[in-house]
Design a protein around this motif. Structure first.
Motif, PDB file in Angstrom:
ATOM      1  N   UNK A 101       0.822  -1.198   0.000  1.00  0.00           N
ATOM      2  CA  UNK A 101       0.000   0.000   0.000  1.00  0.00           C
ATOM      3  C   UNK A 101       0.853   1.242   0.000  1.00  0.00           C
ATOM      4  N   UNK A 102       0.250   2.362   0.421  1.00  0.00           N
ATOM      5  CA  UNK A 102       0.974   3.634   0.460  1.00  0.00           C
ATOM      6  C   UNK A 102       1.372   3.946   1.899  1.00  0.00           C
ATOM      7  N   UNK A 103       1.449   5.227   2.243  1.00  0.00           N
ATOM      8  CA  UNK A 103       1.911   5.610   3.582  1.00  0.00           C
ATOM      9  C   UNK A 103       0.943   5.188   4.679  1.00  0.00           C
ATOM     10  N   UNK A 104      -0.349   5.013   4.358  1.00  0.00           N
ATOM     11  CA  UNK A 104      -1.295   4.550   5.377  1.00  0.00           C
ATOM     12  C   UNK A 104      -1.020   3.093   5.743  1.00  0.00           C
ATOM     13  N   UNK A 105      -0.535   2.331   4.782  1.00  0.00           N
ATOM     14  CA  UNK A 105      -0.129   0.955   5.078  1.00  0.00           C
ATOM     15  C   UNK A 105       1.251   0.935   5.715  1.00  0.00           C
ATOM     16  N   UNK A 106       2.186   1.709   5.154  1.00  0.00           N
ATOM     17  CA  UNK A 106       3.546   1.754   5.692  1.00  0.00           C
ATOM     18  C   UNK A 106       3.539   2.236   7.133  1.00  0.00           C
ATOM     19  N   UNK A 107       2.626   3.156   7.442  1.00  0.00           N
ATOM     20  CA  UNK A 107       2.505   3.627   8.819  1.00  0.00           C
ATOM     21  C   UNK A 107       3.218   4.929   9.084  1.00  0.00           C
ATOM     22  N   UNK A 138      -1.967   3.484  -7.055  1.00  0.00           N
ATOM     23  CA  UNK A 138      -2.436   2.098  -7.168  1.00  0.00           C
ATOM     24  C   UNK A 138      -1.592   1.294  -8.148  1.00  0.00           C
ATOM     25  N   UNK A 139      -1.046   1.973  -9.175  1.00  0.00           N
ATOM     26  CA  UNK A 139      -0.204   1.253 -10.131  1.00  0.00           C
ATOM     27  C   UNK A 139       1.071   0.747  -9.471  1.00  0.00           C
ATOM     28  N   UNK A 159      -4.080  -5.741  -0.196  1.00  0.00           N
ATOM     29  CA  UNK A 159      -3.749  -4.594  -1.050  1.00  0.00           C
ATOM     30  C   UNK A 159      -4.409  -3.363  -0.438  1.00  0.00           C
ATOM     31  N   UNK A 160      -3.604  -2.491   0.147  1.00  0.00           N
ATOM     32  CA  UNK A 160      -4.122  -1.302   0.808  1.00  0.00           C
ATOM     33  C   UNK A 160      -4.152  -0.105  -0.122  1.00  0.00           C
ATOM     34  N   UNK A 161      -5.333   0.449  -0.312  1.00  0.00           N
ATOM     35  CA  UNK A 161      -5.490   1.659  -1.125  1.00  0.00           C
ATOM     36  C   UNK A 161      -6.042   2.769  -0.250  1.00  0.00           C
ATOM     37  N   UNK A 162      -5.453   3.948  -0.322  1.00  0.00           N
ATOM     38  CA  UNK A 162      -6.125   5.161   0.097  1.00  0.00           C
ATOM     39  C   UNK A 162      -6.960   5.608  -1.101  1.00  0.00           C
ATOM     40  N   UNK A 163      -8.130   6.169  -0.880  1.00  0.00           N
ATOM     41  CA  UNK A 163      -8.995   6.482  -2.018  1.00  0.00           C
ATOM     42  C   UNK A 163      -8.286   7.352  -3.055  1.00  0.00           C
ATOM     43  N   UNK A 164      -7.427   8.274  -2.612  1.00  0.00           N
ATOM     44  CA  UNK A 164      -6.751   9.143  -3.570  1.00  0.00           C
ATOM     45  C   UNK A 164      -5.614   8.441  -4.303  1.00  0.00           C
ATOM     46  N   UNK A 165      -5.220   7.244  -3.878  1.00  0.00           N
ATOM     47  CA  UNK A 165      -4.192   6.492  -4.607  1.00  0.00           C
ATOM     48  C   UNK A 165      -4.643   6.180  -6.026  1.00  0.00           C
TER      49      UNK A 165
END
Length: 728
Positions: A101-107, A138-139, A159-165
């Motif tokens: 995922x992105x930073x929300x997954x990375x923490x 997301x890509x 698979x973690x997505x932030x909506x703006x990803x």
């Protein structure tokens, strides 16, 4: 005199005292917030998810990755840049769960053990490898999963997505260069690979050094986050470049590709959809990007964990309670806090207790791009003023020029500081894919925004930058298959187009000017764009322009030049006497002209020319007019109960067409001639062999009924001829 001594010692003592005071203040600040006093953490680096400060490294495939082997009290990484879960593990563990995922997954903004992958590991008793990377779209997230799957060999993929990803997959540079996908011939095409490095820039190394050192102070970090968050977190190389693709379609196709790999390896796959605090506070439902991505994921058998409803319930029950779920800096919301990540981990743990979702990758069928059908749905494409529905501080006027026989219009900003646009009338068409295309030439404006939307305001907008020759499509609501493009067409002209699949009926177009810096709201300073060959068609590609009025349009009959109005050079003799309007010849005028003036009591004010012999077919009424007390005039061609009305604004160059009853076609146009004179044309069908013409003076504000007070116009060269256009 006795020589003074001990100066250096005094300086050192003062410096040491100040340093000790700062350290004591920092310790007190941490104690007050319940943080660890002696923990050595660069809070700024954590806040930006390791996106700089040496935590990330260039990657030719993904753009950037977290460096492996990072070590600090709160942010540590394992091989392949996997973030530590805060335990003693130093190597990757297979057979468990892989989270990407992105930073929300990375923490971001929390310590290793406070991320949701770390807390999920404690809940389910299985190893969870955290492959999240800050700033990913997301890509990149899907590509990261494909890279790590053979390394981690998990049984479950999250698979973690932030909506703006989803939107980030529509960029070739998002803070730094990245890969991106387009869809060509119904296939995903990878672009920007190998990913180019950043162009050299002049960094303020001293400022970055100061930020890096100050980042170890929680007090400084919290203060800067509250008063200058953007400056504090900014890096010297933040650049963003939009590309022409449909991020939702790209994301769903990439998920399908990843699901095929998961199906082949027997890996259970879940999509974790997360949201920033603003979405929870302001939206009533998941975003227009999240909803279709969740839907396509479910179709292909990906179990979806969406946190929106649960966090919205928290917020609606107690608005202040939401602050506990995000890292707060004063009143500024950041990433998920330890508690927020615990909430996400619990949602995922509960989902894992449920049976796996049924369905396979092949159950999802991506939307197929349908080529444009070439049928222009704009009824009078060569008379754009007649299809304008409204304008805000902008004017769309015809010019005397033409290109390839097609009329050229000028869209110009007017009025005060504001946004400047015109909207065209909607075309009657059922929901589906549509493409808008036109030729545009900048005139003191660097950009043009074009919006395509349906009756429910769902659609897309595209910003066309003529200087960069770039098109940047953006969503408006839930429309899908959004694309846009621009290409030089010679002579300073560009052909621009945008397409989208609209969920609702009756597509409509809005044309908006920007200033030289491509800003939407501005004080006009001669900003304008020339436009021609405007077309909207079904399908999702632009076809060659097909005019629907004027020369070159289907069934077009040119004007025959024969005036059906007998004695047109002596209008005062053929116009019926009227107590509500007067028509008088102007002495000494050449060519001969007449003054049409409102008279009599309050009401409508017009004169008529009746019983004009004309065989069935299309006819065009033309005349030249000049304002003389009012700039508004109405023309009518009547054929029994069937007819056409044209309302003209001489000052603004506007023309509005109204068709009466069963009129099958009509057209209206206004063009400058010389000085203050304007040439007006009104086209209509005649079927009975007898035509009637009305010339009506309107009030200065366009009202049809009024009390006369000098409202008048001058007119000349009145002619009614057979054909769809007036001859010269």
């Amino acid at each position: 005199m006795k020589k003074r001594s001990g100066g250096l010692a005094e300086v050192l003592l003062l410096t040491g005292s100040l340093l000790l005071a700062c350290l004591m203040g920092e310790a007190a600040f941490r104690l007050a917030l319940g943080d660890r006093v002696f923990e050595r953490v660069n809070f700024r680096s954590v806040a930006i998810g390791g996106a700089n400060q040496g935590a990330s490294a260039y990657d030719a495939e993904l753009g950037w990755v977290l460096r492996p082997g990072l070590k600090s009290a709160g942010f540590n990484t394992l091989p392949y840049g996997i973030r530590s879960n805060g335990n003693d593990a130093t190597e990757l563990r297979s057979g468990g769960v892989l989270a990407v995922g992105d930073s929300f997954t990375a923490g971001s903004e929390v310590h290793d053990h406070q991320t949701w992958p770390a807390q999920l590991e404690s809940l389910i008793g299985q190893p969870v490898m955290n492959g999240g990377v800050g700033g990913y779209g997301t890509d990149q997230i899907v590509m990261q999963a494909e890279r790590l799957l053979p390394v981690v060999r998990p049984r479950v993929l999250l698979v973690g997505f932030l909506s703006q990803d989803v939107l980030r997959s529509g960029f070739s540079v998002y803070g730094a260069p990245k890969p991106y996908y387009t869809i060509e011939d119904d296939r995903l095409i990878l672009n920007n690979t190998p990913v180019p490095g950043l162009a050299p820039v002049r960094d303020n190394k001293f400022a970055e050094f100061v930020k890096d050192i100050a980042g170890y102070s929680l007090a400084v970090h919290r203060t800067m986050m509250a008063v200058a968050r953007d400056v504090w977190l900014a890096t010297p190389r933040q650049v963003y470049v939009r590309v022409s693709n449909d991020p939702i379609d790209v994301t769903c196709r990439l998920l399908q590709r990843l699901k095929r790999q998961a199906d082949a390896s027997g890996i259970r796959m879940l999509l974790v959809m997360q949201y920033g605090s603003g979405a929870i506070q302001t939206w009533t439902a998941p975003s227009d990007d999240a909803v279709p991505v969740n839907a396509c994921a479910r179709t292909m058998g990906i179990q979806v964990v969406d946190e929106f409803a649960s966090l919205k319930a928290v917020y609606e029950q107690d608005r202040d309670a939401l602050r506990n779920y995000y890292v707060m800096t004063g009143d500024a919301f950041g990433h998920m806090s330890a508690r927020g990540n615990a909430h996400v981990a619990a949602l995922i743990a509960d989902a894992l207790k449920q049976p796996a979702a049924s369905g396979r990758a092949q159950d999802y069928t991506p939307d197929r791009l349908v080529p444009g059908d070439g049928t222009n749905l704009i009824a009078r494409s060569e008379s754009l003023r007649s299809v304008v529905a409204g304008a805000a501080f902008a004017a769309l006027t015809p010019t005397e020029a033409s290109v390839d026989g097609h009329a050229v219009y000028r869209l110009a900003a007017t009025g005060a500081t504001s946004e400047h646009y015109v909207s065209l009338k909607p075309v009657q068409a059922a929901a589906g894919g549509f493409t808008v295309s036109m030729y545009a030439k900048p005139d003191a404006a660097s950009c043009l925004r074009v919006v395509l939307f349906d009756r429910a305001q769902q659609g897309m907008l595209a910003d066309f930058d003529f200087a960069e020759v770039s098109a940047r499509p953006n969503p408006v609501g839930t429309a899908s298959a959004r694309r846009a493009g621009i290409a030089a067409a010679g002579g300073g002209w560009y052909r621009i187009w945008l397409s989208a699949r609209l969920p609702g009926d009756d597509p409509q177009i809005l044309l908006q000017l920007t200033d030289k810096d491509c800003k939407e709201s501005f004080l006009p300073n001669r900003e304008a764009v020339l436009l021609r060959a405007l077309q909207i068609e079904r399908g999702q590609s632009a076809s060659p322009y097909r005019p629907t009025s004027g020369p070159g349009s289907p069934g077009f009959v040119p004007g025959d030049g024969k005036n059906r109005i007998a004695h047109a050079d002596a209008l005062e003799t053929i116009v019926g006497q009227s107590p509500i309007a007067t028509l008088a010849a102007i002495e000494g005028s050449s060519p001969r002209a007449w003054r049409l003036a409102a008279a009599g009591p309050a009401g409508e004010h017009y004169v008529g020319i009746g019983e004009i012999s004309a065989e069935a077919g299309p006819y065009t009424l033309s005349l030249e007019v000049k304002a003389a007390g009012t700039s508004r005039l109405r023309l009518q061609i009547l054929d029994g109960t069937i007819g056409t009305i044209g309302d003209f604004d001489l000052a603004e160059g506007g023309a509005l067409l109204t068709q009466i009853d069963a009129t099958r076609f009509g057209d209206v146009d206004i063009r400058p001639v010389s000085g203050e004179w304007r040439r007006l044309t009104l086209t209509a069908p005649l079927t009975t062999g007898r035509a009637h013409i009305l010339l009506q003076v309107m009030d200065r504000d366009g009202a049809g009924a009024f009390a006369p007070s000098g409202q008048a116009v001058e007119l000349r060269k009145l002619r009614l001829e057979r054909g769809h256009a007036a001859s010269n």
